[in-house]
Write a protein that holds these residues in place. Structure first.
Motif, PDB file in Angstrom:
ATOM      1  N   UNK A 161      81.306  16.094  10.663  1.00 53.01           N
ATOM      2  CA  UNK A 161      80.461  15.742  11.801  1.00 53.01           C
ATOM      3  C   UNK A 161      81.172  15.939  13.132  1.00 53.01           C
ATOM      4  N   UNK A 162      82.339  16.631  13.081  1.00 51.30           N
ATOM      5  CA  UNK A 162      83.143  16.817  14.283  1.00 51.30           C
ATOM      6  C   UNK A 162      82.818  18.102  15.043  1.00 51.30           C
ATOM      7  N   UNK A 163      82.351  19.134  14.379  1.00 47.60           N
ATOM      8  CA  UNK A 163      82.091  20.383  15.089  1.00 47.60           C
ATOM      9  C   UNK A 163      81.853  21.543  14.157  1.00 47.60           C
ATOM     10  N   UNK A 196      80.341  31.693  27.936  1.00 46.62           N
ATOM     11  CA  UNK A 196      79.495  30.530  28.187  1.00 46.62           C
ATOM     12  C   UNK A 196      80.263  29.260  27.854  1.00 46.62           C
ATOM     13  N   UNK A 197      79.834  28.182  28.446  1.00 46.12           N
ATOM     14  CA  UNK A 197      80.422  26.874  28.188  1.00 46.12           C
ATOM     15  C   UNK A 197      79.392  25.802  28.455  1.00 46.12           C
ATOM     16  N   UNK A 198      79.587  24.648  27.846  1.00 39.69           N
ATOM     17  CA  UNK A 198      78.603  23.602  28.056  1.00 39.69           C
ATOM     18  C   UNK A 198      79.080  22.236  27.616  1.00 39.69           C
ATOM     19  N   UNK A 199      78.354  21.219  28.076  1.00 37.03           N
ATOM     20  CA  UNK A 199      78.603  19.824  27.719  1.00 37.03           C
ATOM     21  C   UNK A 199      77.280  19.193  27.315  1.00 37.03           C
ATOM     22  N   UNK A 200      77.358  18.278  26.354  1.00 36.81           N
ATOM     23  CA  UNK A 200      76.180  17.525  25.952  1.00 36.81           C
ATOM     24  C   UNK A 200      76.523  16.055  25.753  1.00 36.81           C
ATOM     25  N   UNK A 201      75.568  15.193  26.029  1.00 41.98           N
ATOM     26  CA  UNK A 201      75.788  13.759  25.852  1.00 41.98           C
ATOM     27  C   UNK A 201      74.555  13.174  25.164  1.00 41.98           C
ATOM     28  N   UNK A 223      80.492  34.894  19.390  1.00 41.47           N
ATOM     29  CA  UNK A 223      81.352  33.843  18.849  1.00 41.47           C
ATOM     30  C   UNK A 223      81.022  32.533  19.551  1.00 41.47           C
ATOM     31  N   UNK A 224      80.989  31.457  18.798  1.00 38.12           N
ATOM     32  CA  UNK A 224      80.654  30.176  19.406  1.00 38.12           C
ATOM     33  C   UNK A 224      81.296  29.014  18.673  1.00 38.12           C
ATOM     34  N   UNK A 225      81.465  27.934  19.383  1.00 38.53           N
ATOM     35  CA  UNK A 225      82.033  26.748  18.780  1.00 38.53           C
ATOM     36  C   UNK A 225      81.562  25.490  19.471  1.00 38.53           C
ATOM     37  N   UNK A 226      81.578  24.391  18.741  1.00 38.23           N
ATOM     38  CA  UNK A 226      81.197  23.093  19.303  1.00 38.23           C
ATOM     39  C   UNK A 226      82.111  22.016  18.710  1.00 38.23           C
ATOM     40  N   UNK A 227      82.546  21.116  19.543  1.00 39.23           N
ATOM     41  CA  UNK A 227      83.356  19.980  19.101  1.00 39.23           C
ATOM     42  C   UNK A 227      82.734  18.695  19.644  1.00 39.23           C
ATOM     43  N   UNK A 228      82.597  17.710  18.769  1.00 44.24           N
ATOM     44  CA  UNK A 228      81.970  16.452  19.153  1.00 44.24           C
ATOM     45  C   UNK A 228      83.004  15.334  19.172  1.00 44.24           C
ATOM     46  N   UNK A 229      82.999  14.598  20.265  1.00 47.15           N
ATOM     47  CA  UNK A 229      83.851  13.411  20.390  1.00 47.15           C
ATOM     48  C   UNK A 229      82.962  12.247  20.797  1.00 47.15           C
ATOM     49  N   UNK A 230      82.710  11.371  19.828  1.00 42.34           N
ATOM     50  CA  UNK A 230      81.775  10.267  20.021  1.00 42.34           C
ATOM     51  C   UNK A 230      80.419  10.811  20.466  1.00 42.34           C
TER      52      UNK A 230
END
Length: 340
Positions: A209-211, A287-292, A252-259
């Motif tokens: 569930x981290x990325x 590209x880059x992004x943030x989500x909450x 290419x893409x990646x996502x990392x979740x912290x809380x």
């Protein structure tokens, strides 16, 4: 539309615009506005001399506007086998109805000494409409609990289109403004276009569930693009077969979740379909992004950047020296979503 010319300039004097092929129509527009005139040394009037000044400075302006729509309806079907293999198919109906208006203006600070040609404006309105069909096939295999392998095929799109076109020229000679507008809407016979198909292979690895990390590689053979009837477009089809090639696209893409926070990044490379960089070069993007996450809702902020060089030609015949354009696209997107 036919592209072969060969009419004499003497014949142009008495020609009807609607009875000429496309190339000779362009010649008539220029001849009527004295952009060029017959060469008096050639009794057959197969040669001409240009009245566009060769000295001094030029001012050029190009205005283009497109209105209309281009979209598709899609029917989707999907199935799964033992939660390990997922299959899907899309059936797509495409439709388009676009009016493109272009106006090219050129003026000279030194007028032609023989005719006093000071400026030229060339207006073209093209109405393109029709429909098409395509389909998509896709499969995703869950190799392990973390690894996903995908394969997708995007079929060619088979379009049937029609074109209608109107043209006019405005010129200023010795301070006198004149207009040649044939007042004719040219209705060309329908034609079909087959766009190239596309294969895509993909991998994705999920870190609990981290990325996740994902990679897509696509290949598309642009030289397979075809216009028909073949007899009318033999030259164009041969040209595309000779100058276009297979092109690779990488994402290419990646996502990392912290809380509750998600961090995202991506890379995009789209190879030019030209064997030699004639029309446009490779595209590179980041590209880059943030989500909450707020429980059942979330807010996302994304930024994307793309760069590509390409040639832009104002006119389809005549003064066709292209301009080299560097295009940079920067997009910022803010979205808010809710789950019910």
């Amino acid at each position: 539309m036919p592209q072969e010319g060969g009419i004499t300039l003497q014949t142009l004097e008495f020609a009807n615009f609607e009875n000429l092929n496309f190339i000779d129509q362009q010649a008539l527009l220029g001849y009527k506005m004295k952009i060029f005139l017959p060469d008096s040394s050639d009794p057959q009037n197969f040669t001409y001399h240009s009245n566009v000044p060769t000295a001094g400075n030029y001012f050029q302006d190009n205005y283009t506007i497109s209105t209309g729509y281009d979209g598709k309806f899609t029917a989707n079907f999907a199935t799964a086998y033992k939660d390990r293999l997922y299959l899907g198919i899309n059936l797509n109906y495409h439709y388009t109805d676009i009016i493109k208006t272009t106006s090219v203006f050129e003026s000279y600070n030194t007028a032609d000494p023989s005719t006093g040609l000071q400026s030229v404006q060339f207006d073209t309105e093209t109405h393109t409409f029709g429909n098409g069909f395509s389909f998509n096939l896709g499969a995703i295999a869950k190799a392990t609990e973390s690894l996903r392998i995908g394969l997708a095929y995007q079929s060619p799109t088979w379009y049937r289109l029609e074109d209608e076109q109107r043209q006019a020229v405005i010129a200023v000679n010795d301070g006198n403004r004149s207009i040649y507008n044939p007042g004719v809407t040219m209705v060309y016979k329908p034609y079909t276009i087959q766009t190239p198909g596309k294969w895509t292979g993909s991998l994705a690895y999920i870190f609990g569930k981290k990325g996740l990390l994902s990679a897509d590689v696509s290949t598309k053979d642009y030289s397979s693009t075809k216009f028909s009837p073949k007899d009318d477009y033999a030259g164009l089809n041969s040209y595309m077969s000779n100058v276009l090639d297979n092109a690779i696209e990488v994402r290419l893409g990646g996502e990392y979740k912290y809380k509750e926070v998600s961090f995202r990044a991506g890379y995009h490379f789209d190879q030019s379909p030209y064997k030699v960089d004639q029309a446009f070069g490779d595209l590179t993007g980041y590209s880059g992004g943030l989500g909450y996450t707020f429980g059942d809702s979330r807010i996302d902020l994304a930024y994307s950047y793309e760069h590509r060089n390409f040639n832009y030609t104002f006119l389809s015949s005549g003064l066709t020296d292209p301009a080299r354009v560097s295009r940079y696209n920067n997009n910022v997107t803010l979205s808010y979503s809710m789950n019910f």
